[in-house]
Motif scaffolding. Structure first.
Motif, mmCIF file in Angstrom:
data_model
loop_
_atom_site.group_PDB
_atom_site.id
_atom_site.type_symbol
_atom_site.label_atom_id
_atom_site.label_comp_id
_atom_site.label_asym_id
_atom_site.label_seq_id
_atom_site.Cartn_x
_atom_site.Cartn_y
_atom_site.Cartn_z
ATOM 1 N N GLY A 1 0.824 -1.204 0.000
ATOM 2 C CA GLY A 1 0.000 0.000 0.000
ATOM 3 C C GLY A 1 0.858 1.254 0.000
ATOM 4 N N LEU A 2 0.359 2.294 -0.642
ATOM 5 C CA LEU A 2 1.011 3.606 -0.643
ATOM 6 C C LEU A 2 0.186 4.526 0.245
ATOM 7 C CD1 LEU A 2 3.291 5.362 -1.882
ATOM 8 C CD2 LEU A 2 1.690 5.985 -3.687
ATOM 9 N N PHE A 3 0.835 5.127 1.253
ATOM 10 C CA PHE A 3 0.114 5.906 2.264
ATOM 11 C C PHE A 3 0.610 7.344 2.290
ATOM 12 C CE2 PHE A 3 0.046 1.490 3.549
ATOM 13 C CZ PHE A 3 -1.233 1.293 4.036
ATOM 14 N N ASN A 4 -0.236 8.219 2.825
ATOM 15 C CA ASN A 4 0.245 9.560 3.164
ATOM 16 C C ASN A 4 0.654 9.545 4.636
ATOM 17 O OD1 ASN A 4 -2.140 9.738 4.661
ATOM 18 N ND2 ASN A 4 -3.213 10.886 3.082
ATOM 19 N N LYS A 5 1.235 10.630 5.108
ATOM 20 C CA LYS A 5 1.766 10.624 6.478
ATOM 21 C C LYS A 5 0.663 10.650 7.543
ATOM 22 C CE LYS A 5 2.565 15.629 6.711
ATOM 23 N NZ LYS A 5 3.569 16.686 6.852
ATOM 24 N N GLU A 6 -0.582 10.858 7.114
ATOM 25 C CA GLU A 6 -1.708 10.786 8.056
ATOM 26 C C GLU A 6 -2.186 9.347 8.249
ATOM 27 O OE1 GLU A 6 -1.699 13.205 5.545
ATOM 28 O OE2 GLU A 6 -0.960 14.641 7.040
ATOM 29 N N GLY A 7 -1.587 8.416 7.494
ATOM 30 C CA GLY A 7 -1.949 7.006 7.639
ATOM 31 C C GLY A 7 -3.040 6.546 6.715
ATOM 32 N N GLN A 8 -3.442 7.392 5.762
ATOM 33 C CA GLN A 8 -4.511 7.033 4.822
ATOM 34 C C GLN A 8 -3.912 6.429 3.552
ATOM 35 O OE1 GLN A 8 -6.014 10.955 4.446
ATOM 36 N NE2 GLN A 8 -7.373 10.825 6.231
ATOM 37 N N LYS A 9 -4.509 5.342 3.090
ATOM 38 C CA LYS A 9 -4.025 4.685 1.881
ATOM 39 C C LYS A 9 -4.468 5.489 0.659
ATOM 40 C CE LYS A 9 -3.863 0.232 -0.487
ATOM 41 N NZ LYS A 9 -4.269 -1.195 -0.491
ATOM 42 N N VAL A 10 -3.497 5.788 -0.217
ATOM 43 C CA VAL A 10 -3.804 6.582 -1.400
ATOM 44 C C VAL A 10 -3.633 5.768 -2.688
ATOM 45 C CG1 VAL A 10 -3.247 8.777 -0.318
ATOM 46 C CG2 VAL A 10 -1.432 7.492 -1.470
ATOM 47 N N SER B 1 5.039 10.790 0.442
ATOM 48 C CA SER B 1 6.088 11.783 0.722
ATOM 49 C C SER B 1 6.135 12.019 2.219
ATOM 50 C CB SER B 1 5.825 13.101 -0.021
ATOM 51 O OG SER B 1 4.653 13.712 0.486
ATOM 52 N N LEU B 2 7.243 12.581 2.671
ATOM 53 C CA LEU B 2 7.378 12.923 4.090
ATOM 54 C C LEU B 2 8.104 14.257 4.188
ATOM 55 C CD1 LEU B 2 6.975 12.176 7.030
ATOM 56 C CD2 LEU B 2 9.062 10.833 6.959
ATOM 57 N N GLU B 3 7.323 15.310 4.168
ATOM 58 C CA GLU B 3 7.883 16.660 4.231
ATOM 59 C C GLU B 3 7.304 17.387 5.434
ATOM 60 O OE1 GLU B 3 10.270 17.883 2.442
ATOM 61 O OE2 GLU B 3 10.406 16.146 1.100
ATOM 62 N N LEU B 4 8.169 18.030 6.196
ATOM 63 C CA LEU B 4 7.748 18.833 7.347
ATOM 64 C C LEU B 4 8.250 20.257 7.157
ATOM 65 C CD1 LEU B 4 8.594 16.379 10.283
ATOM 66 C CD2 LEU B 4 6.403 16.665 9.127
ATOM 67 N N ALA B 5 7.399 21.227 7.410
ATOM 68 C CA ALA B 5 7.784 22.632 7.248
ATOM 69 C C ALA B 5 8.817 23.042 8.287
ATOM 70 C CB ALA B 5 6.550 23.522 7.351
ATOM 71 N N ALA B 6 8.735 22.413 9.468
ATOM 72 C CA ALA B 6 9.663 22.702 10.557
ATOM 73 C C ALA B 6 9.733 21.458 11.443
ATOM 74 C CB ALA B 6 9.191 23.913 11.355
ATOM 75 N N ASN C 1 1.486 6.710 15.373
ATOM 76 C CA ASN C 1 0.236 6.218 15.970
ATOM 77 C C ASN C 1 -0.736 5.751 14.895
ATOM 78 O OD1 ASN C 1 1.133 6.717 18.554
ATOM 79 N ND2 ASN C 1 0.217 8.756 18.675
ATOM 80 N N ALA C 2 -0.759 6.449 13.771
ATOM 81 C CA ALA C 2 -1.658 6.081 12.671
ATOM 82 C C ALA C 2 -1.299 4.706 12.107
ATOM 83 C CB ALA C 2 -1.598 7.136 11.571
ATOM 84 N N PHE C 3 0.007 4.398 12.113
ATOM 85 C CA PHE C 3 0.455 3.105 11.595
ATOM 86 C C PHE C 3 0.653 2.065 12.697
ATOM 87 C CE2 PHE C 3 2.239 5.965 8.196
ATOM 88 C CZ PHE C 3 1.401 5.512 7.191
ATOM 89 N N GLU C 4 0.341 2.448 13.946
ATOM 90 C CA GLU C 4 0.517 1.570 15.104
ATOM 91 C C GLU C 4 1.955 1.043 15.171
ATOM 92 O OE1 GLU C 4 -2.436 -1.474 14.886
ATOM 93 O OE2 GLU C 4 -4.110 -0.094 15.238
ATOM 94 N N GLU D 1 4.116 15.689 14.927
ATOM 95 C CA GLU D 1 3.680 15.167 13.624
ATOM 96 C C GLU D 1 4.192 13.747 13.395
ATOM 97 O OE1 GLU D 1 3.834 17.561 10.125
ATOM 98 O OE2 GLU D 1 3.798 19.435 11.258
ATOM 99 N N ILE D 2 5.434 13.486 13.804
ATOM 100 C CA ILE D 2 5.994 12.134 13.650
ATOM 101 C C ILE D 2 5.280 11.166 14.591
ATOM 102 C CG2 ILE D 2 8.072 10.711 13.891
ATOM 103 C CD1 ILE D 2 8.168 12.506 11.473
ATOM 104 N N VAL D 3 5.003 11.609 15.814
ATOM 105 C CA VAL D 3 4.279 10.764 16.781
ATOM 106 C C VAL D 3 2.888 10.433 16.243
ATOM 107 C CG1 VAL D 3 3.218 10.726 19.082
ATOM 108 C CG2 VAL D 3 5.554 11.570 18.802
#
Length: 206
Positions: free
Chosen positions: A5-14, A128-133, A144-147, A138-140
């Motif tokens: 599966g391909l996911f976004n960083k929120e844990g939703q499958k895209v 992707s995994l991009e953080l503005a700062a 948690n979304a992926f357990e 956000e990582i936690v």
């Protein structure tokens, strides 16, 4: 061809993501994995232990008593190993524990480790995994979304924001794809990797 599966960083499958058969669908060779992990751990050893032999302990230059006539055992030095403060027999000295393995063996081990992650459903590919700062929250939240409690996060390039966000989380390690190794792949329960990093792995090992 293995598909994950391909996911976004929120844990939703895209969507779905196809992996190279030669890299992520290889046969898992347990014996080679073991040899490579042992070599990696040996190469991390500093080998700086040191103790003094009787030749290096100060003192003991004079015979403590005459050879005969005292009723005591003959002694030549008070720095012999049987004496308190004496030298150490076969004292450990600084040495290198480094071992080298054939490149082909290291490649087999890497493919085996990556394939085992796919087989055990422990590999999560991110769009992707991009953080503005730097934001640990956000990582936690993503973990948690992926357990995922014990995870290895791999990015395509060195990403300072992601690194700083994850470095203080217990059981989590962040690294660029060119630093991955067999030991870390096996040590962490989940492999969270960006699709760009997967492409770079396939370029090298396919």
């Amino acid at each position: 061809m293995p598909t994950v599966g391909l996911f976004n960083k929120e844990g939703q499958k895209v969507g779905d993501f196809e992996l190279a058969e030669k890299v992520f669908g290889a046969e898992v060779n347990q014996d080679v994995l073991h040899q490579v992990v042992v070599a990696l751990l040996a190469n991390k050893r500093q080998g700086t232990q040191s103790a003094k032999t009787r030749a290096e302990v100060s003192g003991g230059g004079i015979k403590p008593w005459r050879q005969k006539g005292t009723g005591r055992a003959r002694q030549g030095s008070i720095r012999s190993p049987q004496w308190i403060h004496g030298g150490i027999v076969f004292a450990p000295k600084p040495r290198s524990y480094r071992t080298s393995l054939p490149k082909s063996m290291r490649r087999v081990a890497m493919k085996s480790a990556l394939s085992s992650k796919v087989i055990d459903n422990e590999m999560i590919v991110l769009e992707s995994l991009e953080l503005a700062a730097p934001k640990t929250k956000e990582i936690v939240s993503m973990l948690n979304a992926f357990e995922a409690k014990k995870a290895l996060i791999v990015t395509a390039e060195s990403n300072e924001n992601v690194y700083k966000s994850g470095r203080n989380i217990e059981g989590v390690r962040v690294m660029p794809v060119n630093n991955i190794n067999v030991y870390d792949l096996l040590k962490y329960d989940k492999l969270i990797i960006t699709k760009e990093a997967v492409s770079k792995i396939e370029e090298v090992y396919a």
